[in-house]
Design an enzyme around this catalytic site. Structure first.
Site, PDB file in Angstrom:
ATOM      1  N   SER A  32       9.022  -8.098   0.243  1.00 15.41           N
ATOM      2  CA  SER A  32       8.657  -9.488   0.485  1.00 15.41           C
ATOM      3  C   SER A  32       9.718 -10.181   1.337  1.00 15.41           C
ATOM      4  O   SER A  32       9.994  -9.737   2.443  1.00 15.41           O
ATOM      5  CB  SER A  32       8.413 -10.202  -0.845  1.00 15.41           C
ATOM      6  OG  SER A  32       7.793 -11.447  -0.652  1.00 15.41           O
ATOM      7  N   HIS A  77       1.036  -6.686  -3.126  1.00 22.05           N
ATOM      8  CA  HIS A  77       2.263  -7.210  -2.540  1.00 22.05           C
ATOM      9  C   HIS A  77       3.443  -6.484  -3.174  1.00 22.05           C
ATOM     10  O   HIS A  77       3.598  -6.511  -4.383  1.00 22.05           O
ATOM     11  CB  HIS A  77       2.353  -8.718  -2.800  1.00 22.05           C
ATOM     12  CG  HIS A  77       3.477  -9.409  -2.079  1.00 22.05           C
ATOM     13  ND1 HIS A  77       3.473  -9.593  -0.713  1.00 22.05           N
ATOM     14  CD2 HIS A  77       4.628  -9.959  -2.526  1.00 22.05           C
ATOM     15  CE1 HIS A  77       4.563 -10.255  -0.357  1.00 22.05           C
ATOM     16  NE2 HIS A  77       5.294 -10.469  -1.450  1.00 22.05           N
ATOM     17  N   ASP A 128      -2.412  -8.990   2.928  1.00 26.27           N
ATOM     18  CA  ASP A 128      -1.367  -9.746   2.230  1.00 26.27           C
ATOM     19  C   ASP A 128      -1.317 -11.142   2.847  1.00 26.27           C
ATOM     20  O   ASP A 128      -0.405 -11.498   3.592  1.00 26.27           O
ATOM     21  CB  ASP A 128      -0.028  -9.028   2.375  1.00 26.27           C
ATOM     22  CG  ASP A 128       0.996  -9.507   1.363  1.00 26.27           C
ATOM     23  OD1 ASP A 128       0.691 -10.455   0.617  1.00 26.27           O
ATOM     24  OD2 ASP A 128       2.109  -8.936   1.328  1.00 26.27           O
TER      25      ASP A 128
END
Length: 394
Positions: free
Chosen positions: A178, A340, A275
């Site tokens: 991330s 994710h 995403d």
């Protein structure tokens, strides 16, 4: 009679292995936090002024001189109120962080769960600056102080690890999830410069390919967010100089799609093509919550929403087209799962029912790219074609 004997034999096997399976599930690897005690000498502080930290689990055997560093993720803060709030949480202070972290997926020390990196030195770098380890500034109004020192944190942790064996690394992989995946784009080439010239150094970003895309209300929400982060935290000075010179808006180099073409170190991009949550449907773009059910469960998306998501996938693949075509040493695994951060979870990294693209798990694709010199650029078919997806929405 033969069939009955065969059934009994299978039952005995299952009963024999059942306790082991239960123990294996419960046998989690918990790794203690290490505070960087001399970080203050480098001006490296978390948002609240606390010392930065990492978790190190030592390698062994053939992997004793190999290193995997994983940037922790956790969003960003883009103004003083949000950063002050963040400074009172584990995202801005080591004072609020768990002192032990569970290492799983790419950080696991179990050869059956992480066949290529299980015996490496594995490091989780804790995230406490709010700008993907890239800022260098300070706020002080006489009442409150904030340290925007992500770049210094990154440097201090590297300097702490070098005498612990990183300086003699034979192989190394810089990865992140991330916001930590974004940090991998920003620091990949810099990481290489710390290591021996003959070391094999590569980088991997997991769920860090945040797209420069308009949201569903046609606003550049991500572009505005990144501009505010770059300005507030003094990030521009730490962005790739070749990138900032080439673009009329320097802060665009905070986006991976623009920074990527200037990275010379071999790079692997792991990302879902869907995403989209932070980019396409931020709260500001959907005040009435029309997308709430779709964001939680792709099966709940209506036909219009699916069309929008397919357009998002097309734009992501377009942004990756240059890398796909021109990078001889790069790798990709772009699946159609609504997920994710897939490298840190054992279920998605390497398990019996892990997501696959062209019958290959994420761990196998990364291993083929890093160790076996195979061209690994896997792009999944559009949703909902892949039945192996877990669809773990963020």
């Amino acid at each position: 009679m033969n069939a009955a004997v065969e059934i009994v034999f299978i039952l005995v096997l299952l009963l024999s292995f059942a306790p082991w399976l239960i123990c294996a599930k419960d046998r989690r690897l918990e790794v203690k936090m290490t505070l960087v005690q001399n970080a203050s000498a480098h001006g490296a502080f978390c948002l609240d002024g606390s010392l930065p930290a990492y978790h190190l689990h030592r390698g062994f055997g053939a992997g004793a001189r190999n290193w995997l560093l994983q940037f922790e993720g956790g969003g960003w803060c883009n103004d003083i109120p949000s950063c002050l709030e963040r400074a009172q949480t584990r995202r801005g202070s080591t004072r609020y962080m768990t002192k032990y972290e569970i290492f799983s997926g790419i950080l696991s020390n179990n050869a059956s769960l992480n066949p290529d990196f299980y015996n490496w030195n594995r490091v989780k770098i804790r995230y406490c600056d709010g700008a993907s380890f890239a800022g260098n500034a300070k706020f002080d109004n006489g009442t409150s102080s904030l340290y925007f020192r992500g770049q210094k944190i990154w440097e201090a942790i590297i300097l702490d690890l070098l005498p612990k064996g990183l300086a003699n690394a034979r192989k190394a992989l810089l990865s992140g999830c991330s916001a930590g995946g974004l940090a991998t784009f920003l620091h990949c080439d810099e990481f290489t410069k710390y290591l021996p010239n003959n070391a094999s150094v590569k980088c991997l970003s997991d769920a860090g390919f945040f797209l420069d895309e308009r949201d569903i209300s046609l606003n550049h929400t991500m572009r505005s967010l990144y501009k505010e982060i770059v300005e507030l935290q003094g990030v521009e000075q730490n962005l790739d100089k070749n990138c900032t010179k080439s673009l009329y808006i320097p802060e665009l180099c905070f986006f991976p799609q623009y920074a990527l073409r200037y990275i010379t170190t071999p790079f692997f991009i792991l990302n879902s093509a869907y995403d989209f949550h932070h980019i396409l449907v931020p709260p500001s773009a959907d005040p009435r919550g029309h997308w709430n059910r779709c964001k939680l469960n792709p099966a709940a998306c209506n036909a219009h929403q699916i069309d929008v998501l397919q357009g998002f996938r097309s734009d992501m693949l377009s942004a990756l087209r240059f890398f796909f075509a021109s990078s001889r040493r790069g790798g990709m695994f772009i699946n159609s799962c609504f997920a994710h951060c897939q490298s840190e979870s054992q279920d998605t990294w390497f398990a019996v029912d892990s997501p696959r693209v062209h019958n290959k798990t994420i761990a196998e694709a990364v291993g083929d790219w890093y160790f076996r010199g195979r061209v690994t650029k896997e792009i999944d078919c559009p949703y909902p074609c892949n039945n192996s997806c877990h669809n773990l929405t963020p």
